[in-house]
Motif scaffolding. Structure first.
Motif, short mmCIF file in Angstrom:
data_model
loop_
_atom_site.label_atom_id
_atom_site.label_comp_id
_atom_site.label_asym_id
_atom_site.label_seq_id
_atom_site.Cartn_x
_atom_site.Cartn_y
_atom_site.Cartn_z
N PRO A 1 183.06 -8.03 -27.64
CA PRO A 1 182.75 -7.78 -29.06
C PRO A 1 183.63 -8.60 -30.01
CG PRO A 1 183.88 -5.88 -28.11
CD PRO A 1 183.53 -6.78 -26.98
N VAL A 2 184.91 -8.76 -29.69
CA VAL A 2 185.79 -9.53 -30.58
C VAL A 2 185.31 -10.97 -30.68
CG1 VAL A 2 188.13 -10.47 -30.81
CG2 VAL A 2 187.80 -8.06 -30.24
N PHE A 3 184.98 -11.58 -29.55
CA PHE A 3 184.55 -12.97 -29.54
C PHE A 3 183.21 -13.14 -30.23
CE2 PHE A 3 182.19 -16.47 -27.60
CZ PHE A 3 183.04 -17.54 -27.84
N VAL A 4 182.23 -12.31 -29.88
CA VAL A 4 180.88 -12.46 -30.44
C VAL A 4 180.89 -12.27 -31.95
CG1 VAL A 4 178.58 -11.45 -30.51
CG2 VAL A 4 179.67 -11.90 -28.31
N VAL A 5 181.53 -11.22 -32.43
CA VAL A 5 181.58 -11.00 -33.87
C VAL A 5 182.31 -12.15 -34.55
CG1 VAL A 5 182.53 -9.51 -35.67
CG2 VAL A 5 181.41 -8.49 -33.69
N GLY A 6 183.40 -12.61 -33.94
CA GLY A 6 184.16 -13.70 -34.54
C GLY A 6 183.36 -14.97 -34.68
N VAL A 7 182.69 -15.41 -33.61
CA VAL A 7 181.94 -16.67 -33.69
C VAL A 7 180.71 -16.53 -34.57
CG1 VAL A 7 182.78 -17.48 -31.44
CG2 VAL A 7 180.62 -16.23 -31.56
N PHE A 8 180.09 -15.34 -34.61
CA PHE A 8 178.91 -15.13 -35.45
C PHE A 8 179.29 -15.21 -36.93
CE2 PHE A 8 176.06 -12.21 -37.78
CZ PHE A 8 174.87 -12.88 -37.57
N GLY B 1 165.26 -14.49 -32.22
CA GLY B 1 166.68 -14.49 -32.49
C GLY B 1 167.45 -15.61 -31.82
N PHE B 2 166.76 -16.45 -31.04
CA PHE B 2 167.49 -17.52 -30.37
C PHE B 2 167.68 -18.70 -31.32
CE2 PHE B 2 167.95 -21.35 -27.80
CZ PHE B 2 168.98 -20.96 -26.95
N SER B 3 168.92 -18.99 -31.62
CA SER B 3 169.27 -20.16 -32.43
C SER B 3 170.07 -21.10 -31.56
CB SER B 3 170.09 -19.74 -33.66
OG SER B 3 170.72 -20.86 -34.26
N LEU B 4 169.52 -22.28 -31.27
CA LEU B 4 170.20 -23.23 -30.40
C LEU B 4 171.55 -23.63 -30.98
CD1 LEU B 4 170.17 -25.01 -27.89
CD2 LEU B 4 169.02 -26.78 -29.26
N GLU B 5 171.60 -23.84 -32.31
CA GLU B 5 172.87 -24.24 -32.93
C GLU B 5 173.92 -23.14 -32.78
OE1 GLU B 5 169.95 -24.23 -34.39
OE2 GLU B 5 169.47 -26.34 -34.81
N LEU B 6 173.52 -21.89 -33.01
CA LEU B 6 174.46 -20.78 -32.89
C LEU B 6 174.95 -20.62 -31.46
CD1 LEU B 6 175.92 -18.26 -33.96
CD2 LEU B 6 173.78 -16.98 -33.67
N GLN B 7 174.03 -20.73 -30.50
CA GLN B 7 174.42 -20.57 -29.09
C GLN B 7 175.33 -21.71 -28.63
OE1 GLN B 7 173.87 -17.95 -27.35
NE2 GLN B 7 172.23 -16.88 -28.45
N LEU B 8 175.05 -22.93 -29.04
CA LEU B 8 175.93 -24.05 -28.68
C LEU B 8 177.30 -23.91 -29.33
CD1 LEU B 8 173.45 -27.07 -28.88
CD2 LEU B 8 174.40 -26.02 -26.82
N TRP B 9 177.30 -23.42 -30.57
CA TRP B 9 178.55 -23.14 -31.27
C TRP B 9 179.40 -22.14 -30.47
CZ3 TRP B 9 181.53 -24.33 -35.48
CH2 TRP B 9 182.33 -23.33 -36.05
N ALA B 10 178.75 -21.09 -30.00
CA ALA B 10 179.46 -20.06 -29.25
C ALA B 10 179.95 -20.60 -27.91
CB ALA B 10 178.55 -18.85 -29.03
N MET B 11 179.10 -21.36 -27.20
CA MET B 11 179.51 -21.88 -25.90
C MET B 11 180.68 -22.86 -26.04
SD MET B 11 177.76 -20.28 -23.72
CE MET B 11 177.64 -18.90 -24.88
N ILE C 1 177.00 -12.94 -24.18
CA ILE C 1 177.11 -13.64 -25.46
C ILE C 1 175.75 -14.07 -25.96
CG2 ILE C 1 177.99 -15.75 -26.54
CD1 ILE C 1 180.45 -15.49 -24.62
N VAL C 2 174.92 -14.62 -25.07
CA VAL C 2 173.57 -15.05 -25.46
C VAL C 2 172.77 -13.87 -26.02
CG1 VAL C 2 171.36 -15.88 -24.56
CG2 VAL C 2 173.49 -17.03 -23.91
N LEU C 3 172.79 -12.75 -25.32
CA LEU C 3 172.03 -11.58 -25.75
C LEU C 3 172.55 -11.05 -27.09
CD1 LEU C 3 170.10 -9.18 -25.46
CD2 LEU C 3 171.79 -8.10 -23.94
N LEU C 4 173.84 -10.87 -27.21
CA LEU C 4 174.39 -10.28 -28.44
C LEU C 4 174.19 -11.18 -29.65
CD1 LEU C 4 177.64 -8.81 -26.89
CD2 LEU C 4 175.83 -7.47 -27.99
#
Length: 490
Positions: free
Chosen positions: A26-33, A88-98, A150-153
């Motif tokens: 949760p800390v990581f997902v909320v932070g990167v989002f 809800g899939f955003s390629l830019e957001l997912q690449l940012w998170a990875m 991470i992908v799901l959240l």
């Protein structure tokens, strides 16, 4: 030998938020989002707050259920289903998170952090990325579990942020998915989480001996020592201890096999359900049952545990700390120097010493590489030197000497918790004049037996939640005469 400072103790607790998988997600997902929305999105505070509110139940389910080992593959179907159903899939957001995920695990954790803390080479990223991909336990460094979470959240948050804040009708889809995912997670764990060891309900009941067989107990724990890697290593002193003492060949660690959990069990004789420590992330300080240190005080004796700052969370003032911020090649030598100092100054009836270099090498360089085996061999030399010093000083007269590990380590970053290959069974050797010589015990035992065996050796009462059996197979017959057998009470 420098002690762990107050700042180091606080830093260790803060680090566990990022190291343990449950709080990290949760800390990581909320932070990167939120950071992505601030830098690249519209940063609509209302929409972000609404998305986070709707995601609380899903975060709670994911926090509740680990998906360790082979269960992590069951995370992908819900993620794919959610994206296919609600988007809800955003390629830019997912690449940012990875990008941030691999920066944190490989560059910051595996390279910068370990270089500054224990002196690992700055090119460790060349190996660490492979270890992160192979790691199987539920830490933040388990890429195969963290990535689908991470992908799901993020897909959930992104789709929820597109809806109108306060529109509960539109929220039925995401919330309905969360309810279905909770049932799915429960079913997966019910059907396939089948490798956890049994935890017997009985309490320790062996009558104490009329005359305690030992005047002192010395326990050396080689933190994170894999039993199979120990057997491959050149360890002449530990081999001698086995030949002239008693070895338990099927000594099992505790589930979950995390350091603070295992030590809490070793020094209470209780399972995590009793002592309350269920991970290295300790929310409420102190074990919630009696420890061996409590019972030694009750018997007019003393006990000390020498270890790193994490162990203070479980045992408080019974711990003499050592700093974990030093070159790993020097750590065990400094710890043994501190152990000598404690023995001379306090002369405890029980001294337990945690050697950390083997575990830290497993985490930073991997347990299947030569560096890990070499650290085991170094531990053998340190233990031999300590043993000889104790003998010369007279501290080993009628003393029980024990060498063991708290857990093993699986492939990857030396992860350990869910009993993957290399984690479950640990080395365990007893030695002393009251111990049978050249004896092997192949029966299954576990680390709940450490405290009752120490109590038996020193004639101290067993802690209130001690469940392990005393390791009676190791004693010579003359050390097994109980007070009750002589008519003097039990």
């Amino acid at each position: 030998m420098k002690k762990a400072s107050r700042i180091e103790k606080i830093a260790a607790r803060c680090w566990n938020v990022l190291n343990e998988g449950k709080p990290f997600t949760p800390v990581f997902v909320v932070g990167v989002f939120v950071l992505y929305q601030a830098l690249w999105g519209t940063f609509d505070a209302g929409a972000i707050g609404w998305a986070l509110l709707l995601a609380v139940p899903l975060f709670a389910v994911i926090y509740r259920y680990d998906f360790p080992l082979h269960l992590r593959w069951y995370l992908w179907p819900p993620a794919v289903m959610y994206i296919g159903w609600l988007g809800g899939f955003s390629l830019e957001l997912q690449l940012w998170a990875m990008g941030w995920y691999f920066f944190f695990t490989v560059i910051f954790w595996g390279t910068i952090y370990y270089h500054l803390r224990i002196g690992i080479p700055l090119d460790n990223y060349k190996r660490f990325w492979r270890l992160v991909l192979k790691n199987s336990d539920s830490t933040s460094g388990n890429a195969q579990e963290q990535i689908p979470k991470i992908v799901l959240l993020l897909a959930y948050l992104h789709s929820a942020a597109q809806s109108v804040p306060g529109d509960w009708q539109a929220a039925f889809g995401p919330l309905g998915f969360t309810a279905g995912f909770a049932l799915y997670a429960y079913g997966v764990h019910r059907a396939f989480f089948d490798w956890r060891p049994e935890e017997p309900e009985q309490f320790t009941s062996t009558p104490l001996p009329k005359h305690p067989p030992a005047r002192r107990v010395i326990l050396v724990v080689i933190d994170g020592c894999r039993k199979d890697r120990l057997e491959e290593a050149d360890t002449p002193f530990l081999d001698w201890l086995k030949r002239t003492g008693t070895e338990y060949t099927r000594m099992e660690t505790i589930y979950p096999a995390r350091t603070v959990v295992c030590f809490s069990t070793m020094f209470t004789g209780a399972y995590p359900r009793d002592h309350g420590i269920t991970s290295n992330m300790v929310w409420k300080l102190g074990v919630r049952c009696e420890s061996v240190f409590d019972k030694l005080r009750e018997a007019g004796k003393t006990g000390r545990l020498l270890g790193i700052a994490h162990l203070v969370d479980a045992f408080g003032d019974d711990v003499d700390t050592v700093t974990a911020v030093m070159k790993n090649d020097e750590a065990d030598a400094h710890i043994m120097a501190r152990a000598r100092q404690i023995m001379e100054e306090k002369q405890p009836d029980l001294l337990a010493v945690q050697l950390i270099a083997t575990d830290q090498t497993g985490h930073s360089r991997g347990p299947l590489y030569e560096e890990y085996r070499e650290k085991i061999e170094e531990a053998d030399r340190h233990i031999q030197s300590f043993y000889q010093w104790l003998k010369e000083k007279g501290y080993l007269e009628d003393a029980l000497f024990i060498v063991c590990a708290d857990h093993g380590q699986s492939d990857g970053i030396g992860g350990h918790a869910h009993l993957d290959e290399g984690e479950r069974f640990v080395p365990f050797i007893l030695h002393g004049p009251m111990v049978r010589e050249g004896h092997r015990v192949d029966a299954l035992r576990n680390l709940t037996s450490v405290t009752p065996t120490i109590c038996y050796a020193l004639g101290a009462p067993y802690p209130d939640r001690s469940r392990g059996p005393v390791l009676m197979e190791a004693w010579k017959p003359e050390a097994c005469v109980s007070a009750s057998a002589t008519g003097d009470g039990s």
